[in-house]
Design a protein around this motif. Structure first.
Motif, mmCIF file in Angstrom:
data_model
loop_
_atom_site.group_PDB
_atom_site.id
_atom_site.type_symbol
_atom_site.label_atom_id
_atom_site.label_comp_id
_atom_site.label_asym_id
_atom_site.label_seq_id
_atom_site.Cartn_x
_atom_site.Cartn_y
_atom_site.Cartn_z
ATOM 1 N N GLU A 35 0.831 -1.201 0.000
ATOM 2 C CA GLU A 35 0.000 0.000 0.000
ATOM 3 C C GLU A 35 0.866 1.251 0.000
ATOM 4 O O GLU A 35 0.566 2.233 -0.697
ATOM 5 C CB GLU A 35 -0.939 0.005 1.207
ATOM 6 C CG GLU A 35 -1.871 1.203 1.232
ATOM 7 C CD GLU A 35 -2.831 1.196 2.417
ATOM 8 O OE1 GLU A 35 -3.542 2.200 2.601
ATOM 9 O OE2 GLU A 35 -2.867 0.187 3.157
ATOM 10 N N ILE A 38 2.136 1.705 -3.507
ATOM 11 C CA ILE A 38 1.082 2.162 -4.404
ATOM 12 C C ILE A 38 0.778 3.630 -4.163
ATOM 13 O O ILE A 38 0.581 4.417 -5.113
ATOM 14 C CB ILE A 38 -0.186 1.291 -4.247
ATOM 15 C CG1 ILE A 38 0.060 -0.110 -4.836
ATOM 16 C CG2 ILE A 38 -1.393 1.941 -4.930
ATOM 17 C CD1 ILE A 38 -1.072 -1.095 -4.599
ATOM 18 N N LYS A 42 1.066 6.523 -7.012
ATOM 19 C CA LYS A 42 -0.052 7.418 -7.356
ATOM 20 C C LYS A 42 0.378 8.881 -7.336
ATOM 21 O O LYS A 42 -0.174 9.701 -8.077
ATOM 22 C CB LYS A 42 -1.203 7.201 -6.392
ATOM 23 C CG LYS A 42 -2.054 5.969 -6.683
ATOM 24 C CD LYS A 42 -3.202 5.880 -5.703
ATOM 25 C CE LYS A 42 -4.050 7.147 -5.746
ATOM 26 N NZ LYS A 42 -4.986 7.252 -4.621
ATOM 27 N N ASP A 47 -1.963 5.084 -11.717
ATOM 28 C CA ASP A 47 -2.969 4.449 -10.866
ATOM 29 C C ASP A 47 -3.563 3.185 -11.483
ATOM 30 O O ASP A 47 -4.555 2.652 -10.985
ATOM 31 C CB ASP A 47 -4.086 5.434 -10.523
ATOM 32 C CG ASP A 47 -4.780 5.994 -11.754
ATOM 33 O OD1 ASP A 47 -4.477 5.538 -12.874
ATOM 34 O OD2 ASP A 47 -5.639 6.880 -11.591
ATOM 35 N N ILE A 49 -2.721 -0.575 -11.849
ATOM 36 C CA ILE A 49 -1.793 -1.490 -11.194
ATOM 37 C C ILE A 49 -2.144 -2.935 -11.533
ATOM 38 O O ILE A 49 -3.313 -3.311 -11.569
ATOM 39 C CB ILE A 49 -1.859 -1.322 -9.650
ATOM 40 C CG1 ILE A 49 -1.751 0.162 -9.252
ATOM 41 C CG2 ILE A 49 -0.825 -2.186 -8.961
ATOM 42 C CD1 ILE A 49 -0.428 0.794 -9.537
ATOM 43 N N ILE A 74 -6.953 -1.973 -9.944
ATOM 44 C CA ILE A 74 -6.047 -3.088 -9.701
ATOM 45 C C ILE A 74 -6.555 -4.361 -10.363
ATOM 46 O O ILE A 74 -7.714 -4.733 -10.192
ATOM 47 C CB ILE A 74 -5.866 -3.327 -8.188
ATOM 48 C CG1 ILE A 74 -5.197 -2.105 -7.532
ATOM 49 C CG2 ILE A 74 -5.024 -4.574 -7.933
ATOM 50 C CD1 ILE A 74 -5.012 -2.221 -6.035
#
Length: 347
Positions: A35, A38, A42, A47, A49, A74
């Motif tokens: 997280e 990610i 971002k 964004d 993934i 995602i």
């Protein structure tokens, strides 16, 4: 541009922390490492993934779902058995288009992704590999390059006289989609031992991006402690915490007794309770809902959520995992404590 995270590692050297958690789900300052990565991606406007999973994939799927609550889209691809770095990339081929990014999901670095993308385009490379410097390259595979930053050789664990390079693969890559045509499908493929030498042999341009000042592979409990200490010192940017001059962050919902001694650098999470005459810090992180009792002492440690450090207990240079209790007047030093067992940390 899409980003592929290789999140299938077993995290063997990180046990017992990874006994029940995939390595990318190990918490950094209270949030999974994946997280955190990610979030950082971002910030560069990326964004979309793809997560390539293998070990306990349901833990990752359940947490991130389709990515909507994290502001990302995602997709998932799961390896039935480990395929190696290149094999995992080939396995995710249906999700990849044009130029794409690849990340080993178990590292933290300060690589400027936007600058790396600009560099890749300027070089017109098939592949750009971020590198980091190490003092003793004989334990790694090193990368040699010319004056124009194009790769000339890969050498696996060279002896001191066999290479002048101290650059190793940092686990961050930018690839053109054409690279997928040079990776065989349906089997494990090593990118270092098979794909890269093949691309060199065929004359494709591969560049090294050498602008990484902080890099850490979250490989062992000792490194897990180190990365938190580095975050507390401000060496690697994680989150938006205002530590102030004393490097102390205390959440608004925490309850800290006036007689407690808080010694920075330290992070104290949500709903943490610290009792009278307790000592917390330096180099200490307390996740949410932790409790430190009267006269207890916690230093050089990472304490996960819902941990109870009872009156007079001492915790030093340790990782205390969720829901553990440190009994009254007991000591935990140089160890990882789970709910059921304790394991030493090499110091």
């Amino acid at each position: 541009m899409k980003a592929l995270f290789l999140a299938g590692g077993f995290g063997t050297r990180l046990r017992p922390i990874t006994n029940d958690l995939p390595k990318p789900m190990v918490p950094i300052m209270g949030k999974p490492l994946l997280e955190r990565n990610i979030e950082r991606l971002k910030s560069y406007g990326i964004d979309e993934i793809v997560l390539s999973t293998c070990y306990k994939p349901h833990k990752i799927d359940k947490y991130f779902e389709d990515g909507e609550k994290f502001g990302a889209k995602i997709n998932y691809i799961t390896e039935e058995e480990p395929l190696g770095t290149a094999g995992a990339i080939k396995n995710a081929e249906k999700f990849l288009s044009d130029t794409f990014l690849v990340f080993n999901a178990d590292i933290l670095s300060d690589i400027d992704i936007a600058d790396m993308i600009r560099f890749h385009k300027e070089k017109g490379a098939m592949a750009t590999i971020a590198v980091t410097r190490v003092d003793n390259p004989s334990a790694y595979g090193v990368i040699e390059h010319d004056d124009d930053s194009f790769i000339t050789a890969f050498k696996e664990k060279p002896k001191p006289h066999e290479s002048k390079s101290n650059l190793i693969n940092a686990g961050v890559y930018i690839f053109e989609r054409e690279i997928l045509n040079h990776i065989p499908g349906g089997r494990a493929v090593s990118i270092e031992r098979e794909t890269y030498p093949l691309l060199l042999e065929k004359g494709f341009k591969m560049a090294v991006y050498d602008k990484c000042s902080y890099w850490l592979d979250l490989g062992t409990p000792g490194k897990y402690l180190k990365v938190h200490k580095d975050i507390l010192k401000g060496l690697v940017p994680i989150g938006n915490y205002d530590f102030g001059e004393n490097r102390v962050f205390i959440s608004e919902s925490a309850k800290v007794d006036r007689s407690a001694n808080i010694r920075g650098p330290v992070y104290i999470g949500e709903n943490v309770v610290i009792g009278p005459s307790a000592v917390v810090g330096p180099n200490t992180v307390l996740f949410d809902n932790a409790f430190v009792g009267v006269g207890a002492k916690v230093e050089d440690s990472v304490v996960w959520d819902n941990v109870n450090v009872e009156k007079g207990a001492k915790v030093m240079n340790s990782v205390i995992m969720s829901n553990c209790t440190i009994d009254k007047d007991s000591e935990r030093c140089n160890s990882v404590l789970t709910e059921n067992s304790s394991h030493p940390i090499a110091v």
